[in-house]
Design an enzyme around this catalytic site. Sequence first.
Site, short mmCIF file in Angstrom:
data_model
loop_
_atom_site.label_atom_id
_atom_site.label_comp_id
_atom_site.label_asym_id
_atom_site.label_seq_id
_atom_site.Cartn_x
_atom_site.Cartn_y
_atom_site.Cartn_z
N GLY A 100 1.56 -3.05 20.29
CA GLY A 100 2.68 -3.43 21.16
C GLY A 100 3.97 -3.45 20.66
N GLU A 108 -1.56 -0.63 28.29
CA GLU A 108 -2.62 -0.22 27.20
C GLU A 108 -4.02 -0.63 27.30
OE1 GLU A 108 0.63 1.30 23.75
OE2 GLU A 108 -0.43 -0.46 23.43
#
Length: 222
Positions: A100, A108
């Site tokens: 992240g 994702e």
Amino acid sequence: MLSQQDLKQQAAEAALAYLEPLLSAEAVIGVGTGSTADLFIDGLARYRSLFRAAVASSERSARRLSALGILVLDLNDVQTMPVYVDGADEINAQRQMLKGGGGALTREKIVASVAKKFVCIADESKLVQILGNFALPVEVLPLAREAVAREIRALGGKPVLRVGFTTDNGNQILDVHGLSITEPLALERSLNQVPGVVTNGLFACRPADVALLATQKGIRTL
């Protein structure tokens, strides 16, 4: 000695070699976000006639794929994918990851959940014994930012707003410092229960199936 950029390229090429037997005329490939994923996307262009399309975990990756002539589909139009390929900010020996840094953690995580296999590509510097040296991103609804921050402080973390950044989903990110994450699975689940949290950057509930780590001596597979 190979540079970090060389190692990233090595990891991207290893992912392409892993991917090649999985390609078919109907295959849709899941593609992540970040500098290593960018190199994978560039290499994927060489194979674009061998698969149907891709699903991207960010607008940035979608633009890069499209620019290379690869069809990008909405995940809602895809039932299954043979593989999702993405990088990591940290990964441990159990293939649990902290992700992240680029701010695409929610998409994702969603795209990875649809894929049959999750392949993590990274250089050897990302392999750690304990996750948490890299700040843990937590995507939050803007109105819940301070409420979530208080909960994180109660857990021993030090949340810092990622100033001037908005996710592709229109949310904010708190980067949490000061955590030694000895139980990634428990912390991932605990943080996701806090009202206002969209998701956090721990990928322990869905770890990578394979990690391809570039080293000075070649690819190390976990």
